[in-house]
Design an enzyme around this catalytic site. Structure first.
Site, short mmCIF file in Angstrom:
data_model
loop_
_atom_site.label_atom_id
_atom_site.label_comp_id
_atom_site.label_asym_id
_atom_site.label_seq_id
_atom_site.Cartn_x
_atom_site.Cartn_y
_atom_site.Cartn_z
N LYS A 1 5.67 60.19 116.36
CA LYS A 1 5.89 59.90 114.93
C LYS A 1 6.86 58.74 114.76
O LYS A 1 6.66 57.86 113.92
CB LYS A 1 6.43 61.16 114.23
CG LYS A 1 5.39 62.28 114.15
CD LYS A 1 6.00 63.62 113.76
CE LYS A 1 4.97 64.74 113.94
NZ LYS A 1 5.48 66.07 113.63
N GLN B 1 10.41 69.69 112.09
CA GLN B 1 9.51 69.90 113.22
C GLN B 1 9.45 71.39 113.58
O GLN B 1 10.48 72.04 113.75
CB GLN B 1 10.02 69.08 114.42
CG GLN B 1 9.15 69.16 115.65
CD GLN B 1 7.78 68.51 115.47
OE1 GLN B 1 7.66 67.43 114.90
NE2 GLN B 1 6.74 69.17 115.94
N ASP C 1 4.63 66.53 105.14
CA ASP C 1 3.80 67.41 105.98
C ASP C 1 2.86 68.26 105.12
O ASP C 1 1.94 68.88 105.63
CB ASP C 1 4.70 68.36 106.80
CG ASP C 1 4.79 67.94 108.26
OD1 ASP C 1 3.92 67.17 108.72
OD2 ASP C 1 5.75 68.39 108.94
#
Ligand code: NAD
Length: 265
Positions: free
Chosen positions: A45, A89, A112
């Site tokens: 990322k 995460q 997300d």
């Protein structure tokens, strides 16, 4: 266009679009684990963001961080005006409530797409649908079959295909082999996400106009990565593993980050 070509093409667009802002979009990644797989995803990322000329920050904490401390850090990132997109995460340490963390991320920064009030599409289904649309999959009224019903892939995938006006059937571990055969053989689109190597094989008779999207990632005895679908099925389009859905998922995060930036301008 294959997946790699599509991703390169979209990255070019994302890079050009961001150049029109006074400051590039900025991503903040919060990590509270010492999981090597998470480290690898995060490196990807950060690399993508760098490649597009976007900014990124990693806030890494020990897995012993308390839930309260983690929520405070999320709040800090929510309130930081320089941050456009914020992701936490997964996985989280077992003493931390995942739902509480997902709900703490400000919906307007939730790139997300995990918050219940988020305006962002979750990255794996979004990446897949964006690619299918580019490749001319017509969606409306088409028979889409999703194999797997996990909260992380199967369900959000089915939801997004419904949003795109497909007729959606979700198959899972309790589906009978006869029904599975019936639905697969009538499918215009098959998204397979069960985590079993080459589960979708040439024993089924596919529509030759069918699209197959392979989400599975399985480590074979040869030490390499393999999908849930046997390569080379007799269909119109099949995404490879590796070099398929993983790349589309990463791209979708950058697409969401640019949207977040635009929304905040
Ligand atoms: P999971 O184990 O949580 O879910 C598997 C699902 O498959 C379950 O819903 C189960 O009912 C279903 N299933 C099991 N056996 C089945 C069968 N015989 N027939 C039909 N359905 C069956 O897995 P997950 O997190 O959804 O991940 C699925 C795969 O996708 C894994 O290989 C994972 O590594 C991969 N994955 C890839 C990405 C990506 O970005 N490329 C992202 C997430 C997951």
């Amino acid at each position: 266009m294959n997946v790699k070509e599509f991703v390169q093409y979209r990255k070019g667009v994302l890079k050009d679009e961001a150049a029109s802002f006074a400051k590039p979009p900025k991503l903040c990644i919060i990590q509270a684990n010492d999981n090597p797989a998470s480290d690898a995803y995060i490196r990807g990322k950060l690399k993508d963001s760098d490649e597009l000329g976007y900014l990124s920050e990693l806030w890494k904490f020990e897995p012993t961080i308390t839930q309260e401390e983690l929520l405070t850090k999320i709040e800090e990132a929510n309130n930081d005006p320089s941050i456009d997109g914020l992701i936490v995460q997964l996985p989280l340490p077992s003493h931390i409530d995942e739902a509480a963390v997902k709900n703490a991320v400000a919906p307007e920064k939730d790139v997300d797409g995990f918050h219940p009030m988020t305006t962002f599409d979750p990255c794996t289904p979004k990446g897949i649908c964006d690619y299918l649309a580019h490749e001319g999959f017509p969606f409306k009224g088409k028979n889409a079959v999703v194999l797997g019903r996990s909260n992380i892939v199967g369900k959000p995938m089915a939801h997004m295909l419904l949003k795109n006006d497909c007729n959606v059937t979700v198959l899972h571990s309790k589906t009978t082999p006869e029904d599975r055969k019936f639905y697969i053989e009538h499918a215009d689109l098959i998204v397979v996400a069960i985590g079993r190597m080459h589960y979708l094989d040439s024993s089924y008779k596919y529509k030759d106009s069918a699209y197959v999207v392979d989400v599975g990632i399985n480590r074979g005895e040869d030490g390499r990565l393999h999908g849930d679908a046997e390569p080379g099925l007799p269909v119109k389009l099949q995404t490879p593993v590796p070099g398929g859905v993983g790349l589309l998922t990463r791209l979708a995060l950058m697409e969401n980050l640019l949207i977040a930036k635009k929304n905040r301008e």
